[in-house]
Design a protein around this motif. Structure first.
Motif, PDB file in Angstrom:
ATOM      1  N   TRP A 506       2.763  -1.351  -6.909  1.00  0.00           N
ATOM      2  CA  TRP A 506       3.371  -2.680  -5.706  1.00  0.00           C
ATOM      3  C   TRP A 506       2.274  -2.731  -5.207  1.00  0.00           C
ATOM      4  O   TRP A 506       1.729  -1.444  -4.432  1.00  0.00           O
ATOM      5  CB  TRP A 506       4.449  -1.300  -4.846  1.00  0.00           C
ATOM      6  N   CYS A 507       2.200  -3.822  -5.300  1.00  0.00           N
ATOM      7  CA  CYS A 507       0.627  -4.093  -4.344  1.00  0.00           C
ATOM      8  C   CYS A 507       1.432  -4.514  -3.379  1.00  0.00           C
ATOM      9  O   CYS A 507       2.219  -5.417  -2.854  1.00  0.00           O
ATOM     10  CB  CYS A 507       0.693  -5.685  -4.701  1.00  0.00           C
ATOM     11  N   ILE A 508       0.607  -3.813  -1.932  1.00  0.00           N
ATOM     12  CA  ILE A 508       1.414  -3.539  -0.485  1.00  0.00           C
ATOM     13  C   ILE A 508       0.360  -4.779   0.422  1.00  0.00           C
ATOM     14  O   ILE A 508       1.015  -4.612   1.607  1.00  0.00           O
ATOM     15  CB  ILE A 508       1.581  -2.394  -0.546  1.00  0.00           C
ATOM     16  N   SER A 509      -1.128  -4.910  -0.116  1.00  0.00           N
ATOM     17  CA  SER A 509      -1.375  -5.502   0.748  1.00  0.00           C
ATOM     18  C   SER A 509      -1.235  -7.216   0.576  1.00  0.00           C
ATOM     19  O   SER A 509      -0.781  -8.045  -0.233  1.00  0.00           O
ATOM     20  CB  SER A 509      -2.711  -5.249   1.050  1.00  0.00           C
ATOM     21  N   ASP A 584       2.515  -5.686   3.021  1.00  0.00           N
ATOM     22  CA  ASP A 584       3.582  -6.170   2.078  1.00  0.00           C
ATOM     23  C   ASP A 584       4.872  -5.948   3.416  1.00  0.00           C
ATOM     24  O   ASP A 584       5.276  -5.484   4.013  1.00  0.00           O
ATOM     25  CB  ASP A 584       4.162  -5.870   1.401  1.00  0.00           C
ATOM     26  N   ILE A 585       5.938  -7.552   4.042  1.00  0.00           N
ATOM     27  CA  ILE A 585       6.486  -7.002   4.965  1.00  0.00           C
ATOM     28  C   ILE A 585       8.238  -6.515   4.146  1.00  0.00           C
ATOM     29  O   ILE A 585       8.545  -5.450   5.115  1.00  0.00           O
ATOM     30  CB  ILE A 585       7.517  -8.580   5.183  1.00  0.00           C
ATOM     31  N   TRP A 586       8.171  -6.470   2.883  1.00  0.00           N
ATOM     32  CA  TRP A 586       8.966  -4.874   1.686  1.00  0.00           C
ATOM     33  C   TRP A 586       8.103  -3.765   2.751  1.00  0.00           C
ATOM     34  O   TRP A 586       9.360  -2.434   2.698  1.00  0.00           O
ATOM     35  CB  TRP A 586       9.167  -5.783   0.958  1.00  0.00           C
ATOM     36  N   PHE A 587       7.374  -3.504   2.652  1.00  0.00           N
ATOM     37  CA  PHE A 587       6.933  -2.402   3.307  1.00  0.00           C
ATOM     38  C   PHE A 587       7.275  -2.315   5.250  1.00  0.00           C
ATOM     39  O   PHE A 587       7.744  -0.946   4.929  1.00  0.00           O
ATOM     40  CB  PHE A 587       5.809  -1.887   3.373  1.00  0.00           C
ATOM     41  N   ASP A 588       7.634  -2.526   5.453  1.00  0.00           N
ATOM     42  CA  ASP A 588       7.810  -3.114   6.316  1.00  0.00           C
ATOM     43  C   ASP A 588       9.361  -2.702   6.796  1.00  0.00           C
ATOM     44  O   ASP A 588       9.651  -2.045   7.163  1.00  0.00           O
ATOM     45  CB  ASP A 588       7.881  -4.572   7.576  1.00  0.00           C
ATOM     46  N   SER A 589      10.446  -3.415   6.322  1.00  0.00           N
ATOM     47  CA  SER A 589      11.576  -3.065   6.507  1.00  0.00           C
ATOM     48  C   SER A 589      11.645  -2.155   5.617  1.00  0.00           C
ATOM     49  O   SER A 589      12.643  -1.412   6.521  1.00  0.00           O
ATOM     50  CB  SER A 589      12.253  -4.461   5.966  1.00  0.00           C
ATOM     51  N   GLN A 617      14.974  -0.794  -2.784  1.00  0.00           N
ATOM     52  CA  GLN A 617      13.814  -0.068  -3.569  1.00  0.00           C
ATOM     53  C   GLN A 617      13.165   0.032  -2.465  1.00  0.00           C
ATOM     54  O   GLN A 617      12.256   1.374  -2.899  1.00  0.00           O
ATOM     55  CB  GLN A 617      13.514  -1.148  -4.478  1.00  0.00           C
ATOM     56  N   SER A 618      12.899  -0.716  -2.040  1.00  0.00           N
ATOM     57  CA  SER A 618      11.856  -0.150  -0.883  1.00  0.00           C
ATOM     58  C   SER A 618      11.966   0.893  -0.034  1.00  0.00           C
ATOM     59  O   SER A 618      10.782   1.806   0.216  1.00  0.00           O
ATOM     60  CB  SER A 618      10.904  -1.372  -0.614  1.00  0.00           C
ATOM     61  N   SER A 619      12.913   0.790  -0.167  1.00  0.00           N
ATOM     62  CA  SER A 619      13.475   1.955   0.784  1.00  0.00           C
ATOM     63  C   SER A 619      13.810   2.838   0.422  1.00  0.00           C
ATOM     64  O   SER A 619      12.954   4.375   0.996  1.00  0.00           O
ATOM     65  CB  SER A 619      15.163   1.427   1.910  1.00  0.00           C
ATOM     66  N   LEU A 620      14.179   2.849  -0.600  1.00  0.00           N
ATOM     67  CA  LEU A 620      13.851   4.126  -1.646  1.00  0.00           C
ATOM     68  C   LEU A 620      13.156   5.096  -2.071  1.00  0.00           C
ATOM     69  O   LEU A 620      11.962   6.205  -1.826  1.00  0.00           O
ATOM     70  CB  LEU A 620      14.837   4.045  -3.148  1.00  0.00           C
ATOM     71  N   PHE A 621      11.917   4.205  -2.368  1.00  0.00           N
ATOM     72  CA  PHE A 621      10.230   4.644  -2.575  1.00  0.00           C
ATOM     73  C   PHE A 621       9.759   5.030  -1.577  1.00  0.00           C
ATOM     74  O   PHE A 621       9.341   6.608  -1.273  1.00  0.00           O
ATOM     75  CB  PHE A 621       9.646   3.235  -3.121  1.00  0.00           C
ATOM     76  N   THR A 622       9.687   4.262  -0.103  1.00  0.00           N
ATOM     77  CA  THR A 622       9.090   5.008   0.954  1.00  0.00           C
ATOM     78  C   THR A 622       9.438   6.453   1.579  1.00  0.00           C
ATOM     79  O   THR A 622       9.078   7.306   1.526  1.00  0.00           O
ATOM     80  CB  THR A 622       8.674   4.494   2.056  1.00  0.00           C
ATOM     81  N   SER A 623      10.959   6.122   0.843  1.00  0.00           N
ATOM     82  CA  SER A 623      11.702   7.703   2.320  1.00  0.00           C
ATOM     83  C   SER A 623      11.570   8.949   0.440  1.00  0.00           C
ATOM     84  O   SER A 623      11.529   9.821   1.121  1.00  0.00           O
ATOM     85  CB  SER A 623      13.231   7.677   1.825  1.00  0.00           C
ATOM     86  N   VAL A 624      12.009   8.161  -0.507  1.00  0.00           N
ATOM     87  CA  VAL A 624      11.398   9.677  -1.638  1.00  0.00           C
ATOM     88  C   VAL A 624       9.803   9.921  -1.267  1.00  0.00           C
ATOM     89  O   VAL A 624       9.674  11.341  -1.723  1.00  0.00           O
ATOM     90  CB  VAL A 624      11.668   8.699  -3.355  1.00  0.00           C
ATOM     91  N   ALA A 625       8.957   9.328  -1.373  1.00  0.00           N
ATOM     92  CA  ALA A 625       7.819   9.528  -1.046  1.00  0.00           C
ATOM     93  C   ALA A 625       7.614  10.247   0.062  1.00  0.00           C
ATOM     94  O   ALA A 625       6.889  11.558  -0.014  1.00  0.00           O
ATOM     95  CB  ALA A 625       6.722   8.459  -0.980  1.00  0.00           C
ATOM     96  N   VAL A 626       7.873  10.573   1.019  1.00  0.00           N
ATOM     97  CA  VAL A 626       8.354  11.059   1.771  1.00  0.00           C
ATOM     98  C   VAL A 626       9.033  12.206   2.604  1.00  0.00           C
ATOM     99  O   VAL A 626       8.186  13.240   2.678  1.00  0.00           O
ATOM    100  CB  VAL A 626       7.768  10.371   3.668  1.00  0.00           C
ATOM    101  N   ARG A 627      10.221  12.068   1.982  1.00  0.00           N
ATOM    102  CA  ARG A 627      11.346  13.146   2.566  1.00  0.00           C
ATOM    103  C   ARG A 627      12.092  13.822   0.764  1.00  0.00           C
ATOM    104  O   ARG A 627      12.922  14.919   0.803  1.00  0.00           O
ATOM    105  CB  ARG A 627      11.794  12.407   3.430  1.00  0.00           C
TER     106      ARG A 627
END
Length: 990
Positions: A506-509, A584-589, A617-627
């Protein structure tokens, strides 16, 4: 019970039909409901009866039957103000509650006016929140807005563009634009009655939010999940930025100039004794990528053939199963010269068609398919995701010949430099292939191609140095986390899993100004990034205090102070420059769970199906990565709002439905002012798991259904005028059986409604409500009780028993509709003071008396037979004799009528007949005009322990009695006499 209730679904011949008929009112008094003969329906008509008008207890209420136009709009706004809609959320947050319900609001995009998609989403959430609040839970719901990103930036800049503007100037204009959109959307959401603390929303441009987001970024970076790399990304020349897959739209009508081209085989594979002059034939829909070719890939386990063209001497290498298609395409026969497996091609080398000095190896690859083309794939690692994987595996170079504007660079050579790859660049490459004799065939290819979702222009794949999230490393954890998540509808789970599978990174820049800066510094000379927990934590603290504008406002010495440099073991600050990319705004939200939620997981995320590849999906990836867990316990995926014909709404088609016009009315008479509750009913009634249609037809139907509901509520309110349940309510055990039975049905209704709300199925709530109102109340109960309500003494046990049931029904129905129609529910409470407005439907197990259902339903079965014997005739004009052999059914009917014959028993009321006689066998001397009929009723008591199939007979004869001038029941000897009951009431009145 089910069979008997089903029978009530038809409109009974004796009247009823409250939901189908208007109730006539004069001076706020209603003169009956439906068309049954029960009681004083015609109290104002007839000279004889006119004298008793004042002794009849007709319904009275100021609750209006109908509200429309400006009166309706003013009333809704008045109710919102008078009933504290704005304070409701804060109030419920402050009360004590054992349980919390958290619905996390996915942020709508702050780039335009509110639309029906917003209405569908926000009202759907509000219905569930209000239900949870009513049942005693503390609701956690913080509305939010997604405020960054290119669409806002482009709209804010409009005609001006970015020319000559600094990043801070661009950001200021974008912020102002977003704030305006937020204000308009927020005002609409409040007008729709959405319950929230509108002064405490979240915005992705808030410093505190941005700081929380950077902490998520830092944790993912420290785990190696976020990294910088040079690899192919979707690049939008029209936006001059990298895009994530969620930011793409696929145009299925895109036309490409596809070509078949030859790569001469200069070094045959060692395992094949190939003839000289063989060329490898490749196919591509993107001819402009040919100059960047580094290899030709084959499928190792497929069959390949060298074929000779019948129309010339050319020898071509193609996949064996593609030979027939190629022959048809080229319009010639292809004779096989030799066949072998793909693995035997290993070691072969071709010559690049337009670059004579460049050798091109034949390489195995699993992504080669046989559904189209030649079975041999031209591979340009800089311009394809699979191509890049091959390059990584075989250590091929990844040279980018395309700049940020989508034009060839000088690396492509002087003939191609500065040409747009998707236009004249493609023309030139095809021309070059023709000149060197490598072009075998050109054709137009209509296929699905990625476009920038904002500019609606095609994208290209090109390598760029960007920041990525390695989603491949998170996939298994994400899938495991999803197994513990409830998905509604369950069919959406497959789409979620498929989306996860498709995403390898996922390209986030983003190369823009309006967003959260990626907190990275680069060494001036080496370009090496400086980023670690010390630098990011310091930047996060600055953002929390000052907002992310400080990235551009503050000197680098403040952003990178000596203590941070020291902890980072970095050189002097002068060696570094700040990065220019934003996230990326998907990382924002996607990081909203970290910034907004108090608990580890929300009870629900509720969004449209487009968020399957987006926020879910973006919420799932960030949450799984951190928690290591999903941020939600359940996902609700709803469809899109479409026109009444099922078409996607668009301004060009003129079929856009504006929610503001729905509420306030439009210039076109086809769109009157419906008010907010009609909009809410539309959301509730829709099947949200499919496409949701909206237009005048469905809105008119919603308005009519609310009108029918109002008439029921008016009847209930009118008959409860002056009734104080605290002192006048009757103990359930003393109530008439039919009244007790209605409480039993109310309890069943409340269970069904509660289950439906819990499943996010407001449509089932409405269907359950309408069935209860039409079948159980209007067509059945109201037809029976009017005589008792209007003509009994005001304080009699029978009348108070009925009012006790009506009070519970009014309370239950009002609470059942409150999550969907809060304005109407509050209006009812304004006309029925003394009700606690908070709390769910009350129901008591006391209402389930043994034998109660069997007694009433047995009587209803007998009544059905009675009414079917006199089709089209008034039951009140007949005497009914019921004959049942001694047994359980006889005993049950005796509980409704103790004496052998009666005009005033509960059984007589239920039958709505002039007189009912209950006997063990029919008399022998029946009149010749008697109507005889027979039936059976299965009694099922104590869960099937007691079962008895009881037979009964009925005898129906026209009554010889005259009609009482007051109650209009056939219970007197002559028409100028009052019946004993009415005589008593009238004498007491005087």
């Amino acid at each position: 019970a089910g069979e008997t209730l089903a029978r009530w679904g038809r409109r009974p011949p004796w009247g009823g039909g409250l939901l189908r008929r208007a109730v006539s009112f004069t001076s706020s008094r209603c003169h009956g409901v439906g068309s049954g003969e029960g009681g004083a329906r015609h109290a104002d008509s007839g000279s004889a009866q006119g004298g008793y008008r004042d002794t009849v207890l007709l319904p009275h209420t100021e609750f209006p039957m109908k509200l429309s136009g400006q009166k309706l709009l003013d009333r809704e706004v008045e109710i919102q103000q008078k009933c504290g809609f704005a304070e409701l959320y804060s109030w419920q947050r402050e009360r004590k509650s054992k349980k919390e319900f958290c619905l996390h609001d996915g942020p709508p995009y702050a780039n335009g006016d509110p639309h029906v998609g917003h209405a569908l989403n926000k009202i759907l959430k509000d219905i569930r929140n209000r239900f949870e609040m009513l049942r005693g839970r503390q609701v956690h719901y913080i509305p939010g807005w997604d405020c960054h990103g290119l669409p806002i930036e482009l709209k804010a800049l409009g005609e001006v563009g970015t020319s000559g503007l600094s990043p801070l100037q661009i950001r200021q204009k974008a912020r102002e634009f977003a704030e305006g959109a937020i204000a308009r959307q927020k005002a609409a959401f409040q007008r729709w009655g959405v319950m929230a603390d509108w002064d405490q929303c979240y915005y992705t441009y808030d410093g505190a939010y941005e700081a929380a987001q950077l902490k998520v970024f830092q944790e993912m970076f420290s785990k190696g999940i976020i990294y910088q790399d040079y690899k192919p990304v979707f690049w939008s020349p029209s936006s001059r930025t990298a895009l994530a897959e969620a930011e793409l739209e696929y145009n299925t009508e895109h036309v490409s100039r596809a070509i078949y081209a030859t790569f001469p085989l200069v070094k045959p594979p060692p395992k094949i004794a190939a003839e000289k002059g063989v060329s490898v034939l490749v196919w591509t829909t993107q001819p402009w990528t040919i100059p960047a070719n580094q290899a030709v890939c084959y499928m190792p386990n497929a069959q390949y053939s060298v074929v000779k063209r019948a129309d010339n001497t050319q020898l071509l290498l193609v996949a064996t199963e593609r030979t027939a298609s190629m022959a048809a395409l080229l319009g010639t026969q292809l004779e096989s010269v030799g066949t072998f497996t793909g693995s035997q091609l290993e070691g072969g080398i071709c010559k690049h068609p337009t670059l004579p000095d460049k050798d091109v190896p034949l390489l195995p690859a699993n992504h080669v398919t046989m559904d189209k083309g030649t079975g041999l794939v031209h591979t340009a690692p800089a311009h394809g995701m699979e191509d890049y994987s091959v390059a990584s595996h075989f250590k091929l170079s990844v040279e980018c010949m395309v700049d940020e504007d989508g034009k060839f660079t000088e690396l492509a050579g002087p003939e191609l430099q500065s040409l747009s790859v998707m236009a004249e660049g493609t023309d030139k490459v095809i021309s070059m292939l023709k000149e060197c004799g490598a072009l075998v065939k050109e054709e137009q290819c209509v296929h699905s191609y990625p476009y920038d979702w904002r500019t609606k222009q095609p994208v290209v794949i090109r390598p760029s140095k960007q920041w990525f999230i390695n989603t491949a490393s998170l996939k298994d954890k994400a899938k495991e986390a999803l197994q513990k998540v409830r998905v509604l509808p369950e069919s959406a789970r497959g789409s979620l899993l498929a989306m996860l599978d498709r995403r390898t990174y996922w390209c986030i820049s983003r190369q823009r100004s309006w967003g959260v800066p990626i907190p990275v510094f680069y060494h001036r000379e080496t370009g090496e990034p400086l980023i670690n927990k010390h630098t990011v934590s310091h930047i996060a603290n600055l953002f929390k205090e000052k907002g992310s504008d400080c990235w551009w406002e503050l000197p680098i010495e403040t952003l990178l102070p000596p203590d941070v440099l020291k902890k980072s073991k970095a050189g002097p600050v002068a060696d570094y420059v700040r990065g220019e990319d934003v996230l990326d705004i998907w990382f924002d939200s996607g990081a909203s769970w970290a910034a907004v939620l108090q608990d580890p997981r929300a009870d629900a995320y509720v969004e449209g199906k487009d968020q399957i590849g987006g926020w879910f999906q973006s919420s799932l990836f960030t949450s799984v990565a951190v928690r290591n867990k999903a941020p939600y316990k359940s996902l609700v995926v709803h469809g899109f709002a479409v026109s009444e014909n099922g078409d996607k709404m668009s301004k060009s088609l003129g079929n856009v439905v504006d929610p503001d016009v729905v509420i306030n009315g439009g210039q076109d008479p086809i769109m009157p002012a419906y008010g907010a509750d009609v909009l809410r009913w539309w959301v509730a009634e829709s099947n949200i798991f499919s496409e949701v249609q909206i237009g005048p037809t469905v809105l008119n139907l919603a308005r009519d259904n609310i009108g029918k509901l109002r008439s029921i509520l008016k009847f209930l309110l009118g008959n409860l005028q002056g009734f104080d349940p605290r002192v006048q309510a009757v103990d359930p055990k003393q109530m008439h059986y039919i009244d007790q039975y209605m409480l039993h049905l109310l309890r069943e209704f409340s269970i069904k409604v509660t289950d439906a709300y819990s499943e996010f199925d407001a449509g089932r709530v409405i269907r359950t409500l309408q069935a209860f109102l039409t079948r159980d109340l209007s067509s059945f109960y109201f037809s029976i009780i009017k005589d008792r309500l209007y003509c009994e003494p005001e304080d009699s046990l029978g009348r108070r028993s009925c009012q006790t049931a009506l009070e519970e029904i009014l309370d239950g129905v009002t609470r059942a509709i409150a999550p969907i129609l809060p304005h109407l529910a509050e209006e009812v409470y304004l006309h029925a003071p003394g009700h606690d407005r908070i709390g769910w439907i009350k129901s008591s197990s006391v209402w389930r008396r043994p034998g109660l259902e069997e007694a009433v339903e047995g009587a209803c079965a007998i009544r059905d037979l009675f009414l079917s014997s006199i089709p089209g005739k008034h039951a009140a004009q007949y005497d009914l004799t019921i004959a049942i052999e001694p047994g359980l059914l006889f005993e049950l009917m005796e509980s409704l009528q103790e004496e052998p014959t009666s005009t005033s028993s509960q059984l007589a009321e239920l039958m709505m007949a002039a007189r009912v006689s209950l006997v063990s066998e029919l008399p022998c001397d029946l009149p010749p005009d008697t109507l005889l009929n027979h039936g059976t009723f299965l009694i099922n008591l104590e869960g099937g322990v007691i079962r008895e199939d009881s037979a009964y007979s009925i005898a129906v004869v026209p009554t010889s009695a005259a009609r009482c001038p007051r109650c209009r029941r056939y219970t007197v000897q002559s028409a100028d006499c009052l019946c004993p009951r009415c005589k008593t009431v009238v004498s007491q009145a005087h």
